[in-house]
Scaffold this motif. Structure first.
Motif, PDB file in Angstrom:
ATOM      1  N   PHE A 182      88.871  48.076 -36.662  1.00  0.00           N
ATOM      2  CA  PHE A 182      90.138  48.130 -35.925  1.00  0.00           C
ATOM      3  C   PHE A 182      90.895  49.415 -36.247  1.00  0.00           C
ATOM      4  O   PHE A 182      91.477  50.055 -35.361  1.00  0.00           O
ATOM      5  CB  PHE A 182      90.991  46.910 -36.288  1.00  0.00           C
ATOM      6  N   SER A 183      90.865  49.815 -37.530  1.00  0.00           N
ATOM      7  CA  SER A 183      91.525  51.058 -37.940  1.00  0.00           C
ATOM      8  C   SER A 183      90.908  52.255 -37.241  1.00  0.00           C
ATOM      9  O   SER A 183      91.615  53.145 -36.756  1.00  0.00           O
ATOM     10  CB  SER A 183      91.420  51.213 -39.459  1.00  0.00           C
ATOM     11  N   GLY A 243      91.038  56.577 -35.035  1.00  0.00           N
ATOM     12  CA  GLY A 243      89.877  57.438 -34.850  1.00  0.00           C
ATOM     13  C   GLY A 243      88.939  57.407 -36.050  1.00  0.00           C
ATOM     14  O   GLY A 243      89.363  57.164 -37.182  1.00  0.00           O
ATOM     15  N   ASP A 244      87.673  57.650 -35.777  1.00  0.00           N
ATOM     16  CA  ASP A 244      86.650  57.664 -36.822  1.00  0.00           C
ATOM     17  C   ASP A 244      86.822  58.905 -37.705  1.00  0.00           C
ATOM     18  O   ASP A 244      86.948  60.024 -37.189  1.00  0.00           O
ATOM     19  CB  ASP A 244      85.268  57.695 -36.163  1.00  0.00           C
ATOM     20  N   ASN A 269      94.843  64.623 -37.521  1.00  0.00           N
ATOM     21  CA  ASN A 269      94.754  63.921 -36.235  1.00  0.00           C
ATOM     22  C   ASN A 269      94.867  62.406 -36.434  1.00  0.00           C
ATOM     23  O   ASN A 269      95.555  61.707 -35.677  1.00  0.00           O
ATOM     24  CB  ASN A 269      93.426  64.264 -35.559  1.00  0.00           C
ATOM     25  N   ARG A 270      94.223  61.879 -37.479  1.00  0.00           N
ATOM     26  CA  ARG A 270      94.269  60.438 -37.747  1.00  0.00           C
ATOM     27  C   ARG A 270      95.676  59.998 -38.156  1.00  0.00           C
ATOM     28  O   ARG A 270      96.147  58.935 -37.737  1.00  0.00           O
ATOM     29  CB  ARG A 270      93.253  60.069 -38.840  1.00  0.00           C
ATOM     30  N   ARG A 301      94.557  60.711 -29.187  1.00  0.00           N
ATOM     31  CA  ARG A 301      93.457  59.847 -29.613  1.00  0.00           C
ATOM     32  C   ARG A 301      92.173  60.111 -28.833  1.00  0.00           C
ATOM     33  O   ARG A 301      91.068  60.079 -29.399  1.00  0.00           O
ATOM     34  CB  ARG A 301      93.876  58.379 -29.468  1.00  0.00           C
ATOM     35  N   TYR A 302      92.288  60.385 -27.539  1.00  0.00           N
ATOM     36  CA  TYR A 302      91.095  60.499 -26.701  1.00  0.00           C
ATOM     37  C   TYR A 302      90.802  61.926 -26.230  1.00  0.00           C
ATOM     38  O   TYR A 302      89.699  62.211 -25.778  1.00  0.00           O
ATOM     39  CB  TYR A 302      91.208  59.568 -25.499  1.00  0.00           C
TER      40      TYR A 302
END
Length: 436
Positions: A16-17, A22-23, A31-32, A79-80
């Protein structure tokens, strides 16, 4: 909760995180962090829309509704689309502008706007690059102090929005609680992220230190092990110049020297290949390779080593097998495996090389009738930690060959391992994907 249940819950939380922020393999730490802050801000602003409307702050509720839509777009871009720097600039400017407008409709200095500005500034410091800190601090101070000064000299521009004392408490209390909770969560998240990055950096540093230590030991061994063959060649040349050697002894000495030179050449080749890999990295060219055509020339080259020790070299090569491999890497692996087998197989022994299909893989086995591998050395067989031992005919290496075999096997998406045989000796297995 059982261990399995705890593990499953942990995996779900982690998934979920990664979905929200983001991975870590694909997104930078900055960014995260921004994605996390943006998601939290979206939640807080969305909650404030109905709350402000219920408490009578209809203009504030309308402003927050616009912010929800705006932050949803910003979150999408970050995010995308990974446009984090643009999103940071837009969000900071937009938040300051929205709170400045809201200042006039939420009681001015008597309302919760200053707490909101404080929270916005904290989040700005979390998400923005260090080089932008002074710009955003200047913007925040200029905006807030400008609003306070304007209200001080024009108190009539701030309409009375709190009809009762209860309305003030209803606005200030949740704003303070939200501010404290967000600061707490943001600080914990930032510290955890920092600690993880620090730990990762320490692990890399430790790994480099260990590797540098191993390299130093390796080069020390190289300088030592090259002396013997060079000394043998030098002694032979001096002997030839000083005395006349009968033909029979001359042939025997030349055979011995040729064997020494070939072994030294193999050692130097491994060193050069490893050094090039360290400098340039692994360059892998995976193409369909005919296994028989690749390894048969290597076996011919090794015939001198096995012939000198009267070792039989038997093969069972399937000529129809093709693998996805780098032919140079494949030949280096086979050359080292066969060379090691010859080194540790006593005179009169045997070496068997076979290839076979195993599902969608090709299995190459190099089996010898030597003494097998000492259990104390098995753990480090494919690492730089292994220390080369003398062979059955006092052959010496530097322990680099099997390390290269492992590195090149992984680079070709293969698998390599060994086993001690019950009847004596050991078998090394190389598994590579078939080309079809």
């Amino acid at each position: 909760m059982s261990t399995t249940g705890t593990r499953n819950l942990s995996q779900k939380v982690k998934a979920f995180s990664h979905l929200i922020v983001g991975d870590p393999q694909l997104f930078t730490l900055e960014n995260r962090i921004f994605n996390a802050i943006c998601a939290i801000a979206l939640l807080i602003i969305a909650i404030n829309v109905p709350y402000n409307y219920i408490t009578g702050l209809t203009v504030t509720s309308f402003i927050f509704s616009i912010l929800v839509l705006a932050f949803a777009g910003i979150y999408y871009l970050s995010r995308y689309r990974k446009m984090v720097n643009l999103c940071i600039a837009i969000s900071v400017i937009m938040i300051n502008a929205a709170f400045a407008i809201n200042y006039f409709y939420s009681g001015g200095i008597e309302g919760a706007s200053l707490l909101s500005f404080t929270l916005a500034f904290f989040l700005t410091m979390l998400i923005s690059p260090a080089k932008q800190y002074y710009w955003w601090m200047g913007l925040n101070l200029f905006t807030v102090l400008g609003l306070i000064a304007y209200e001080y000299y024009h108190p009539d521009v701030i309409p009375g929005v709190y009809k009762t004392r209860n309305d003030i408490f209803a606005d200030m209390t949740p704003t303070y609680i939200i501010s404290v909770v967000v600061i707490f969560v943001g600080t914990i998240y930032l510290k955890n992220a920092y600690n993880k990055e620090k730990k990762r950096g320490e692990e890399k540093t430790l790994s480099l230190e260990i590797m540098n230590t191993e390299k130093s030991k390796l080069f020390s061994l190289i300088s030592h092990d090259l002396r013997n063959p060079l000394a043998s060649i030098q002694s032979y040349l001096q002997l030839m110049r000083e005395i006349e050697i009968d033909p029979q002894n001359k042939v025997q000495i030349e055979t011995e020297l040729l064997y020494v030179v070939n072994s030294t050449q193999e050692m130097l080749y491994n060193i050069l290949v490893w050094s090039k890999t360290q400098m340039d990295g692994l360059n892998v060219n995976l193409v369909p390779v005919d296994v028989a055509a690749a390894i048969l020339p290597i076996l011919k080259i090794n015939k001198m080593a096995v012939a000198k020790k009267k070792i039989s070299l038997d093969t069972n090569i399937d000529a129809s097998i093709k693998v996805m491999a780098d032919i140079n890497m494949l030949q280096l692996i086979v050359r080292n495996l066969v060379g090691n087998a010859a080194k540790f197989t006593p005179g009169g022994g045997a070496i068997f090389i076979t290839t076979s299909r195993k599902g969608d893989k090709c299995l190459i086995e190099v089996k010898d009738s030597g003494a097998g591998i000492d259990p104390s050395r098995q753990v480090d067989m494919f690492s730089l930690k292994v220390r080369s031992t003398f062979g059955t005919d006092n052959e010496k290496g530097i322990g680099l060959g099997l390390f290269l075999c492992k590195e090149y096997t992984i680079a070709q998406q293969g698998h390599i391992w060994f086993e001690n045989n019950k009847e004596g000796g050991s078998s090394f297995f190389l598994e590579l994907p078939l080309s079809d």
